[in-house]
Design an enzyme around this catalytic site. Structure first.
Site, PDB file in Angstrom:
ATOM      1  N   ASP A  41       0.856  -1.184   0.000  1.00 44.08           N
ATOM      2  CA  ASP A  41       0.000   0.000   0.000  1.00 44.08           C
ATOM      3  C   ASP A  41       0.889   1.229   0.000  1.00 44.08           C
ATOM      4  OD1 ASP A  41      -2.175   1.927   0.517  1.00 44.08           O
ATOM      5  OD2 ASP A  41      -3.314   0.178   1.190  1.00 44.08           O
ATOM      6  N   TYR A 157     -13.999   5.374 -13.546  1.00 45.52           N
ATOM      7  CA  TYR A 157     -14.069   4.206 -12.658  1.00 45.52           C
ATOM      8  C   TYR A 157     -14.859   3.079 -13.309  1.00 45.52           C
ATOM      9  CZ  TYR A 157     -14.930   1.487  -8.393  1.00 45.52           C
ATOM     10  OH  TYR A 157     -14.994   0.481  -7.453  1.00 45.52           O
ATOM     11  N   LYS A 161     -13.326  -0.591 -14.242  1.00 49.60           N
ATOM     12  CA  LYS A 161     -13.825  -1.843 -13.670  1.00 49.60           C
ATOM     13  C   LYS A 161     -14.342  -2.787 -14.754  1.00 49.60           C
ATOM     14  CE  LYS A 161     -12.861  -1.182  -9.350  1.00 49.60           C
ATOM     15  NZ  LYS A 161     -11.905  -2.056  -8.629  1.00 49.60           N
TER      16      LYS A 161
END
Length: 253
Positions: A41, A157, A161
């Protein structure tokens, strides 16, 4: 928590987005099953808590997931710490604040695709060769209901996706015969820090989302983590290239 999946004991798991939300819940769930987990991360978040609680079986790397050289270093560090990756969880992602096309500049478009899609390609490209050498491995990609329908995000987005859904299906088709199990998860409304804006103020947006969801509630990250555990087991080995919704019935509408 009781170890319910003995097949996951000592398996090396590499999970992105491990500092919070679904990625953090996945990391903890696998650690509780005796797996050795390597988190990635850009922020420390709750990974420090995991490293204290599971000091022998959890390690992490801090870095920008869009930086290929850092991804490579992280994979090398994982190899040195735990060995070759058996289970790859491509979980990290960002939203686009539901921006339509005319309010989306090229920088936002590129950033969303770099984090959500290109990094997935790059990390899988680094880890897949070891899995092929071992003739076994599991890759679970984080898609979204926005990968099936509009309305789950903005133009960037939703497009990203949809790309992940296609990436997962083609990857599965290409490598299924070589012992690699590949599948995806498509969450709906999951209460994570990424969705904190929906709960801001009087929480009207969060309430609207819950009311629009057939089961009338948001899910917690741990529910997605539980599904991930099962998909990583040999019992789920015949599930290949499928994107499994966990959406409270959202896609029924």
């Amino acid at each position: 928590m009781k170890n319910r999946y003995s097949d996951l004991t000592e398996k090396v798991v590499f999970v992105t987005g491990a500092a919070s939300g679904i990625g953090q819940a996945q990391a903890k769930a696998f650690l509780e099953q005796g797996s050795r987990v390597f988190g990635f991360d850009q922020q420390l978040g709750r990974m420090d808590d995991l490293s204290q609680q599971f000091s022998e079986t959890f390690a992490y790397f801090l870095g920008d997931i869009t930086n290929h050289s850092l991804l490579k270093k992280a994979v090398e560090q994982c190899h040195e710490t735990f060995g070759k990756v058996a289970i790859l969880l491509n979980t990290a992602g960002i939203l686009d604040e539901y921006q339509p096309l005319l309010e989306t500049d090229e920088a936002l478009w590129d950033r969303v695709f770099a984090v959500n899609v290109k990094s997935m390609f790059q990390l899988t490209h680094l880890i897949l060769p070891d899995m092929l050498e071992e003739e076994t491995g599991t890759i679970i990609n984080m898609a979204s209901i926005a990968g099936f329908v509009g309305g789950g995000g903005g133009i960037a987005y939703t497009s990203a996706k949809h790309a992940i859904v296609g990436f997962t299906k083609q990857l599965a088709l290409d490598y299924a015969s070589q012992g690699i199990r590949i599948k995806g998860i498509a969450p709906g409304a999951i209460q994570t820090p990424m969705n904190a804006a929906d709960f801001a103020g009087n929480g009207e947006m969060a309430e609207w989302v819950a009311n629009e969801t057939p089961v009338k509630r948001w899910a917690q990250p741990e529910e997605v983590a539980e599904l991930t555990l099962f998909l990583a087991t040999p019992q789920a080995s015949y599930i290949q290239g499928t994107i499994i919704p966990i959406d409270g019935g959202w896609l029924l509408k």
